[in-house]
Scaffold this motif. Structure first.
Motif, PDB file in Angstrom:
ATOM      1  N   PHE A 183       0.843  -1.185   0.000  1.00 32.08           N
ATOM      2  CA  PHE A 183       0.000   0.000   0.000  1.00 32.08           C
ATOM      3  C   PHE A 183       0.886   1.246   0.000  1.00 32.08           C
ATOM      4  O   PHE A 183       1.809   1.334   0.816  1.00 32.08           O
ATOM      5  CB  PHE A 183      -0.884   0.049   1.253  1.00 32.08           C
ATOM      6  N   PRO A 184       0.619   2.233  -0.858  1.00 31.95           N
ATOM      7  CA  PRO A 184       1.329   3.510  -0.761  1.00 31.95           C
ATOM      8  C   PRO A 184       0.693   4.368   0.331  1.00 31.95           C
ATOM      9  O   PRO A 184      -0.532   4.487   0.412  1.00 31.95           O
ATOM     10  CB  PRO A 184       1.122   4.126  -2.145  1.00 31.95           C
ATOM     11  N   VAL A 185       1.513   4.944   1.215  1.00 31.94           N
ATOM     12  CA  VAL A 185       1.015   5.820   2.280  1.00 31.94           C
ATOM     13  C   VAL A 185       1.922   7.035   2.380  1.00 31.94           C
ATOM     14  O   VAL A 185       2.962   7.116   1.719  1.00 31.94           O
ATOM     15  CB  VAL A 185       0.958   5.087   3.640  1.00 31.94           C
ATOM     16  N   THR A 186       1.534   7.991   3.204  1.00 30.06           N
ATOM     17  CA  THR A 186       2.343   9.181   3.455  1.00 30.06           C
ATOM     18  C   THR A 186       2.503   9.380   4.955  1.00 30.06           C
ATOM     19  O   THR A 186       1.677   8.905   5.750  1.00 30.06           O
ATOM     20  CB  THR A 186       1.694  10.443   2.849  1.00 30.06           C
ATOM     21  N   ILE A 187       3.564  10.068   5.348  1.00 31.29           N
ATOM     22  CA  ILE A 187       3.750  10.398   6.759  1.00 31.29           C
ATOM     23  C   ILE A 187       2.591  11.283   7.209  1.00 31.29           C
ATOM     24  O   ILE A 187       2.205  12.225   6.536  1.00 31.29           O
ATOM     25  CB  ILE A 187       5.095  11.115   6.972  1.00 31.29           C
ATOM     26  N   GLY A 188       2.031  10.958   8.348  1.00 28.53           N
ATOM     27  CA  GLY A 188       0.857  11.651   8.868  1.00 28.53           C
ATOM     28  C   GLY A 188      -0.412  10.847   8.721  1.00 28.53           C
ATOM     29  O   GLY A 188      -1.427  11.161   9.343  1.00 28.53           O
ATOM     30  N   MET A 189      -0.374   9.795   7.927  1.00 29.63           N
ATOM     31  CA  MET A 189      -1.568   8.994   7.658  1.00 29.63           C
ATOM     32  C   MET A 189      -1.849   8.023   8.793  1.00 29.63           C
ATOM     33  O   MET A 189      -0.938   7.420   9.351  1.00 29.63           O
ATOM     34  CB  MET A 189      -1.393   8.230   6.347  1.00 29.63           C
ATOM     35  N   LYS A 190      -3.117   7.881   9.142  1.00 34.51           N
ATOM     36  CA  LYS A 190      -3.541   6.883  10.116  1.00 34.51           C
ATOM     37  C   LYS A 190      -3.911   5.620   9.366  1.00 34.51           C
ATOM     38  O   LYS A 190      -4.716   5.654   8.430  1.00 34.51           O
ATOM     39  CB  LYS A 190      -4.728   7.368  10.942  1.00 34.51           C
ATOM     40  N   ILE A 191      -3.318   4.516   9.756  1.00 36.38           N
ATOM     41  CA  ILE A 191      -3.509   3.243   9.070  1.00 36.38           C
ATOM     42  C   ILE A 191      -4.349   2.327   9.951  1.00 36.38           C
ATOM     43  O   ILE A 191      -4.033   2.101  11.124  1.00 36.38           O
ATOM     44  CB  ILE A 191      -2.152   2.589   8.748  1.00 36.38           C
ATOM     45  N   GLY A 192      -5.422   1.833   9.397  1.00 34.53           N
ATOM     46  CA  GLY A 192      -6.315   0.945  10.123  1.00 34.53           C
ATOM     47  C   GLY A 192      -7.249   0.283   9.144  1.00 34.53           C
ATOM     48  O   GLY A 192      -7.057   0.351   7.927  1.00 34.53           O
ATOM     49  N   GLU A 193      -8.293  -0.352   9.636  1.00 32.58           N
ATOM     50  CA  GLU A 193      -9.201  -1.064   8.750  1.00 32.58           C
ATOM     51  C   GLU A 193      -9.873  -0.096   7.788  1.00 32.58           C
ATOM     52  O   GLU A 193     -10.534   0.855   8.192  1.00 32.58           O
ATOM     53  CB  GLU A 193     -10.226  -1.850   9.547  1.00 32.58           C
ATOM     54  N   GLY A 194      -9.653  -0.307   6.493  1.00 28.48           N
ATOM     55  CA  GLY A 194     -10.236   0.531   5.463  1.00 28.48           C
ATOM     56  C   GLY A 194      -9.418   1.761   5.131  1.00 28.48           C
ATOM     57  O   GLY A 194      -9.806   2.543   4.261  1.00 28.48           O
ATOM     58  N   SER A 195      -8.275   1.964   5.780  1.00 28.76           N
ATOM     59  CA  SER A 195      -7.439   3.143   5.528  1.00 28.76           C
ATOM     60  C   SER A 195      -5.973   2.731   5.481  1.00 28.76           C
ATOM     61  O   SER A 195      -5.354   2.520   6.533  1.00 28.76           O
ATOM     62  CB  SER A 195      -7.639   4.196   6.626  1.00 28.76           C
TER      63      SER A 195
END
Length: 291
Positions: A183-195
């Motif tokens: 998954f591509p993400v960015t710093i500051g992102m909250k990672i959890g179910e569906g995100s």
């Protein structure tokens, strides 16, 4: 063993987090310490699956609750064929007995032998039928833990079980193929179910989630609000170029907050979330700037 008879204990979490901050300072450049004979591990470039849609549940994972067990697989008897999800509950009943299982994982080339049960003198090993050569390290014990095999040769393979000293008694294990996704993400992102969509849960046994991000000038990151089953779901920071992700190098339990230095400066990194026992379960955390 190389892979995951290292189930983390809650009592050791504080020590593990202190050590990992130092160990990961060289995350992009550490040499492979597994040795020349260690089994290879799979690259996300060849086995990566597309993100899947997940549903969000109302309850949050507690740090001390066990992960969910994978759905029960098909029980296999000696002489039978091991597939993804197979379970084995066998017994050595006589001196010199050797139980042999056919390995048929379809397109998958890497798999966990998990939930191992047996005595120290009960051995197991995968072999290539092409040349009868062993896959990975020799003298593997069924007494505890989880092991990762990669099938590096063409043709069929088999798994053999025997005892080194004529030991008799029951043994058992479970098979789960390695199933990575990125998954591509960015710093500051909250990672959890569906995100992001499909993330936040190790939904099937053998699942590994890889979150790739750009440092964007940050010299460190902070993992905030990490929630998972602390003894079974773990997190690891690696350079994005490092794709051998089934075998953990320096993982930490996914629970609580901690800082990790980005020793390679600007560039791409990846957070790896996996279960060291090939279990399933939810997880969540937020990735923020640290330092």
């Amino acid at each position: 063993m190389t892979n995951s008879p290292t189930v983390s204990r809650l009592a050791k979490t504080a020590v593990a987090l202190t050590v990992i901050g130092l160990a990961l300072m060289g995350c992009g450049a550490l040499p492979d310490s597994s040795g020349a004979d260690a089994p290879e591990v799979v690259s996300t470039a060849t086995q990566e699956a597309a993100p899947e849609e997940s549903t969000t549940e109302d309850t949050e994972p507690a740090a001390d609750e066990p992960t969910e067990e994978a759905a029960a697989g098909t029980a296999v008897q000696p002489g039978g064929t091991l597939v993804d999800g197979s379970t084995v509950s066998g017994e050595l009943t006589r001196a010199g007995q050797k139980d042999v299982y056919v390995i048929d994982l379809g397109e998958a080339r890497e798999f966990y032998v998990a939930d191992m049960q047996g005595t120290t003198n009960m051995q197991f090993q995968a072999f290539s039928d092409v040349d009868d050569e062993a896959v990975g390290l020799p003298n593997l014990s069924l007494s505890f833990g989880t092991w990762v095999f990669k099938l590096t040769k063409s043709g069929t393979h088999r798994l053999e079980i025997w005892a080194t000293d004529n030991t008799i008694g029951p043994y058992g294990f479970r098979i789960a193929t390695v199933k990575p996704r990125t998954f591509p993400v960015t710093i500051g992102m909250k990672i959890g179910e569906g995100s992001p969509a499909g993330a936040g849960r190790l939904d099937v046994s053998g699942r590994i989630d890889r979150f790739e991000f750009d440092s964007d000038g940050a010299t460190a990151i902070k993992v905030v609000g990490g929630k998972g089953a602390c003894t079974a779901i773990e997190l690891e920071l690696v350079d994005a170029a490092y794709t051998d992700i089934a075998n953990a190098r320096q993982p930490v339990p996914l629970c609580g907050d901690f800082d990790v230095a980005l020793s390679n400066g600007d560039g791409k990194y990846a957070i790896i979330v996996r279960s060291n026992t090939a279990k399933t379960g939810p997880y969540e955390f937020q990735l923020v700037r640290g330092g």
